[in-house]
Design a protein around this motif. Sequence first.
Motif, PDB file in Angstrom:
ATOM      1  N   ILE B  31     -22.179 -27.606  46.050  1.00 23.97           N
ATOM      2  CA  ILE B  31     -23.991 -27.601  45.464  1.00 23.97           C
ATOM      3  C   ILE B  31     -24.681 -28.485  44.544  1.00 23.97           C
ATOM      4  O   ILE B  31     -26.134 -28.666  44.962  1.00 23.97           O
ATOM      5  N   GLY B  32     -23.936 -28.901  43.681  1.00 25.00           N
ATOM      6  CA  GLY B  32     -24.358 -30.022  42.682  1.00 25.00           C
ATOM      7  C   GLY B  32     -25.400 -29.158  41.263  1.00 25.00           C
ATOM      8  O   GLY B  32     -25.348 -29.983  40.472  1.00 25.00           O
ATOM      9  N   LEU B  33     -24.648 -27.754  41.096  1.00 21.91           N
ATOM     10  CA  LEU B  33     -25.851 -27.035  40.400  1.00 21.91           C
ATOM     11  C   LEU B  33     -24.486 -27.906  38.509  1.00 21.91           C
ATOM     12  O   LEU B  33     -25.370 -28.209  37.900  1.00 21.91           O
ATOM     13  N   VAL B  34     -23.029 -28.737  39.218  1.00 17.71           N
ATOM     14  CA  VAL B  34     -22.604 -28.984  37.893  1.00 17.71           C
ATOM     15  C   VAL B  34     -23.269 -30.207  37.503  1.00 17.71           C
ATOM     16  O   VAL B  34     -23.459 -30.197  36.312  1.00 17.71           O
ATOM     17  N   GLY B  35     -23.179 -31.079  38.390  1.00 17.74           N
ATOM     18  CA  GLY B  35     -23.610 -32.081  38.426  1.00 17.74           C
ATOM     19  C   GLY B  35     -25.090 -32.288  37.472  1.00 17.74           C
ATOM     20  O   GLY B  35     -24.932 -32.930  36.670  1.00 17.74           O
ATOM     21  N   THR B  36     -25.902 -31.838  38.237  1.00 14.29           N
ATOM     22  CA  THR B  36     -26.847 -31.844  37.862  1.00 14.29           C
ATOM     23  C   THR B  36     -27.572 -31.433  36.189  1.00 14.29           C
ATOM     24  O   THR B  36     -27.788 -32.034  35.437  1.00 14.29           O
ATOM     25  N   PHE B  37     -26.119 -30.232  36.110  1.00 15.47           N
ATOM     26  CA  PHE B  37     -27.388 -30.159  34.638  1.00 15.47           C
ATOM     27  C   PHE B  37     -25.934 -30.511  33.373  1.00 15.47           C
ATOM     28  O   PHE B  37     -25.746 -29.648  32.726  1.00 15.47           O
ATOM     29  N   ALA B  38     -25.300 -31.664  34.107  1.00 17.75           N
ATOM     30  CA  ALA B  38     -23.604 -32.389  33.464  1.00 17.75           C
ATOM     31  C   ALA B  38     -24.954 -33.038  31.964  1.00 17.75           C
ATOM     32  O   ALA B  38     -24.480 -33.377  31.095  1.00 17.75           O
ATOM     33  N   GLY B  39     -26.035 -33.380  31.974  1.00 19.00           N
ATOM     34  CA  GLY B  39     -26.925 -33.911  30.810  1.00 19.00           C
ATOM     35  C   GLY B  39     -27.288 -32.711  30.212  1.00 19.00           C
ATOM     36  O   GLY B  39     -28.227 -33.738  29.682  1.00 19.00           O
ATOM     37  N   GLY B  44     -24.605 -30.963  20.694  1.00 18.62           N
ATOM     38  CA  GLY B  44     -24.575 -32.942  21.714  1.00 18.62           C
ATOM     39  C   GLY B  44     -22.816 -33.582  22.175  1.00 18.62           C
ATOM     40  O   GLY B  44     -22.599 -32.675  20.940  1.00 18.62           O
ATOM     41  N   GLY B  45     -23.214 -33.895  23.203  1.00 21.55           N
ATOM     42  CA  GLY B  45     -21.614 -34.828  23.701  1.00 21.55           C
ATOM     43  C   GLY B  45     -20.821 -33.764  23.439  1.00 21.55           C
ATOM     44  O   GLY B  45     -19.870 -34.240  23.863  1.00 21.55           O
ATOM     45  N   MET B  46     -20.857 -32.615  23.506  1.00 21.69           N
ATOM     46  CA  MET B  46     -19.273 -31.580  24.019  1.00 21.69           C
ATOM     47  C   MET B  46     -19.703 -30.485  24.967  1.00 21.69           C
ATOM     48  O   MET B  46     -18.707 -30.774  25.756  1.00 21.69           O
ATOM     49  N   VAL B  47     -20.932 -30.120  24.635  1.00 21.74           N
ATOM     50  CA  VAL B  47     -20.979 -29.090  25.966  1.00 21.74           C
ATOM     51  C   VAL B  47     -21.993 -29.210  27.135  1.00 21.74           C
ATOM     52  O   VAL B  47     -23.408 -28.835  25.757  1.00 21.74           O
ATOM     53  N   SER B  48     -21.940 -29.181  27.724  1.00 23.19           N
ATOM     54  CA  SER B  48     -23.050 -28.921  28.183  1.00 23.19           C
ATOM     55  C   SER B  48     -23.422 -28.272  29.432  1.00 23.19           C
ATOM     56  O   SER B  48     -22.439 -27.112  29.628  1.00 23.19           O
ATOM     57  N   PHE B 192     -30.144 -30.304  14.881  1.00 22.97           N
ATOM     58  CA  PHE B 192     -29.858 -30.895  16.243  1.00 22.97           C
ATOM     59  C   PHE B 192     -29.279 -32.224  16.636  1.00 22.97           C
ATOM     60  O   PHE B 192     -29.814 -32.731  15.920  1.00 22.97           O
ATOM     61  N   ALA B 193     -28.973 -31.962  17.585  1.00 22.92           N
ATOM     62  CA  ALA B 193     -28.510 -33.702  17.862  1.00 22.92           C
ATOM     63  C   ALA B 193     -29.233 -34.313  19.121  1.00 22.92           C
ATOM     64  O   ALA B 193     -30.568 -33.711  19.167  1.00 22.92           O
ATOM     65  N   ALA B 194     -28.887 -35.541  19.330  1.00 20.86           N
ATOM     66  CA  ALA B 194     -30.066 -36.176  20.396  1.00 20.86           C
ATOM     67  C   ALA B 194     -29.871 -35.075  21.579  1.00 20.86           C
ATOM     68  O   ALA B 194     -32.204 -35.115  21.804  1.00 20.86           O
ATOM     69  N   ARG B 195     -29.244 -34.446  21.879  1.00 17.01           N
ATOM     70  CA  ARG B 195     -29.609 -33.695  23.387  1.00 17.01           C
ATOM     71  C   ARG B 195     -28.515 -32.211  23.039  1.00 17.01           C
ATOM     72  O   ARG B 195     -27.641 -31.791  22.310  1.00 17.01           O
ATOM     73  N   GLY B 196     -29.445 -31.069  22.824  1.00 14.32           N
ATOM     74  CA  GLY B 196     -28.591 -30.146  22.688  1.00 14.32           C
ATOM     75  C   GLY B 196     -28.416 -29.557  20.454  1.00 14.32           C
ATOM     76  O   GLY B 196     -28.961 -30.616  20.155  1.00 14.32           O
ATOM     77  N   LEU B 197     -27.932 -28.492  20.333  1.00 11.82           N
ATOM     78  CA  LEU B 197     -27.946 -28.538  19.163  1.00 11.82           C
ATOM     79  C   LEU B 197     -25.766 -29.494  18.408  1.00 11.82           C
ATOM     80  O   LEU B 197     -25.599 -30.135  19.328  1.00 11.82           O
ATOM     81  N   SER B 198     -26.562 -30.495  17.346  1.00 10.76           N
ATOM     82  CA  SER B 198     -25.322 -30.261  16.531  1.00 10.76           C
ATOM     83  C   SER B 198     -24.173 -29.745  16.528  1.00 10.76           C
ATOM     84  O   SER B 198     -24.005 -28.121  16.236  1.00 10.76           O
ATOM     85  N   ILE B 199     -22.960 -29.943  16.551  1.00 12.80           N
ATOM     86  CA  ILE B 199     -21.761 -29.591  16.326  1.00 12.80           C
ATOM     87  C   ILE B 199     -22.080 -28.589  14.719  1.00 12.80           C
ATOM     88  O   ILE B 199     -22.027 -27.574  15.220  1.00 12.80           O
ATOM     89  N   LEU B 200     -22.517 -29.147  13.539  1.00 14.28           N
ATOM     90  CA  LEU B 200     -22.838 -28.395  12.546  1.00 14.28           C
ATOM     91  C   LEU B 200     -24.002 -27.366  13.114  1.00 14.28           C
ATOM     92  O   LEU B 200     -23.366 -25.995  12.774  1.00 14.28           O
TER      93      LEU B 200
END
Lengths: 237, 567
Positions: B31-39, B44-48, B192-200
């Motif tokens: 139903i697209g939930l996974v795909g829609t929220f992948a971004g 950042g860059g790891m877990v969405s 923060f990373a560009a999107r989401g938290l940074s790993i640190l």
Amino acid sequence: MPMLEVDNIHTYYGNIQALKGISLTVEEGEIVTLIGANGAGKSTTLWTIAGLLKPRQGKVFLEGEDLAGYKAHEIVYKGVALVPEGRRIFAKLTVAENLDMGAYHRSDRAGIAEDLERAFTLFPRLKERRSQVAGTLSGGEQQMLSTARALMARPRLMLLDEPSMGLAPVLVENFFETIQEINRDGTTILLVEQNAHMALQVAQRGYVLETGAIMLSDTADGLRQNPMVQKAYLGME
Amino acid sequence: MTMETETRFNWGEIVRLGLLAAVIALSLNLIGLVGTFAGRDIIGGMVSVGHVFLFGAALGCGYIAAQRFSGGGAGNTLLGGLVIGLLSSLPLVVLVLIAEPLNLRQFMPYVSPALLEMLTFGQGQALGSLILIVVASVLGLIGAGIPLLPSRVRQPLIWGLAAVFLIGLLAEVIILAWGNQGLGLAIRRFVFAARGLSILGASLVFLIVVGLSAWWNSRGEGIKARVNALPPERQRNLRWGGIGLGILLLLFLPMFLRTYLTEVIDNVGLFILMGLGLNIVVGFAGMLNLGYVAFFAIGAYTMALLTPSEYGVAGLSFWTALPFSVLAAVLMGLILVIPVLKMRGDYLAIVTLGFGEIIRILVLSDFLAPWIGGAQGILKIPNVSVAGMELVKPEHLYYVILAGCLLALFVSWRLRDARLGRQWRALREDEDVAEAMGINLVKTKLLAFAIGAAFAGMSGAIFASKLGSIFPHSFNLMVSINVLCLIIVGGIGSLPGVVVGALFLVGLPELLREFAEYRMLMYGALLIVMMVARPEGLWPSEVMKRELRAGSEEPLPAGFVVSSAER
């Protein structure tokens, strides 16, 4: 003047006639019992007296005053308290809150506190469990609570509906003793019971109801001696 | 609770849970939930958020399995979790393998190359599928492992993860509120990373929250006990101090939040106001009202008609029109309550539902269009103004809404413990007995509907002035449903619950724009999960807590029931 006079009441549920002309009187200080089988109209009679049902015909007088013009909640102010069948306590509230609710319409704090003490003297179990949620009480305790709640209104007339239902036999006996004690303290009692045996022991007089009408009325002793009552309600041959 | 029943470990149950996880994971993909929220990155860059949807089922079912077999031995349980995770990944692997040969995208539009790329971690079919299986299995294992941990380890861990999830999810919003100068910017770049938290940043948040939670676990009881040991006077001072601090914080909130977030909070506030009103009707008095939006609409239209708007007839200012809006809603509440006085439960719900629709259709109708604009709505409703200054910005309106909410909260709070509150409670519990106790049912019901309608009317009036225009479609059934949902999710009958529920169901979706399409799905899923896992709501009222604990013999907190008869 009698405490309560019920004069030829006819009560209906929709189009179904439940009471077909009931008349009875209760004198001040008495315990009077209504016995009869399931569906005879015992609870309906109490509900009509309490004003929760309105009779289509006939009148209810409390100390000579016609109750027809009063709503159910106003009848409580007149000194009539109902202990409904099946306890119907406020299950989510605590014991103390339930009792509080019984004194809902009163504002005399000292009197309320006094009545609370009295309720706890009559039913010490309730004092122990005052902060417990009422829904978690045992059946017997719930019956005590329901009765104590009605007492908190400081009624002059108490309408007790099937208090022995679902109680263990040993509790029934205790409970009826308490009812007599309440009566001795000055509360007039109209008692509806299926357990005719117990009811006729504590009451002074009784009425036998059958399919919405009164079949018999006599003193408790008279009814106990009556062969028809013995056969139908006391299980004797 | 239902989870407490210990069952013997058995593989049939494990397989069943594994299949359940598989079905959930597969359908969330389709139903697209996974795909829609992948971004929407959490780290950042790891877990969405997409990953959370992808693997949440494995984790959750592993957790449920471990709870269910709490007496079954750690080895077996962990193995079971592993199997559940493994099973949950299998249909996804199949999806990866058959998607392109069968050209699934033709009839399953969400099975896009981007999704397949995500499922295989960008490593190609063979290696990617393997990684997918391993990750899902490990997460199933972790899920099963969590309940095995002692609670003093488990609780901080869960809090830590929840904090990372929440802050990562709202990263964009937090950055927006953060500001762009000096030290703030430096810290922001670091966390923060560009999107989401940074790993640190994620590690930092995790460690801080775990630390705090562990500290509270070891010391919290002691602190609570110390507070409880204080003399009542000091306790009261402490409580009022807390409330004062909270209000002070609320007063300065717009300065931290800036325009966009304040706008969101404003909308939440309007729903809090409505929620508090419906809470009186449904939560306190137990009368289900599904047409609550009608009062909101009447408040809004009264405001529009009394101010110099397009169809204005009176030319009053906002402040003069406000009492009339509230009054109009109250009157409508009283009119509605008369036919429903004798109704209970389902019947009441249906009639109120009809009432809400009638009002909506009336304002939409051509018949009334010459006076209230019909489908075109009413435009040019003037802004709220104070001392000649127009309140245009959300930061300014915030204070009007805050004042309304605080007033409604205060009124609800006082009424709840007053005589009227007890009347409502008795009414909710047992109408007949309430009457036999001497409670005037008519008056009690009238007051519940009138006060409930008043809050909604106020909310509607502010809403109209805030937007400057109103349209019939703003007053559809969904508003009633939303308000009802938010009080259920918050905890029915609970005042803080209304606030929490509104933040959760109104605030959160506005912040997560991707949710828009799935809003209703989320509501449904959330309600089901809530009813199973936490039926008393997020912040339940004392009475609800008691009701749902009723079976257990757990003693009630001392001093919690002081009836007025004993005082």
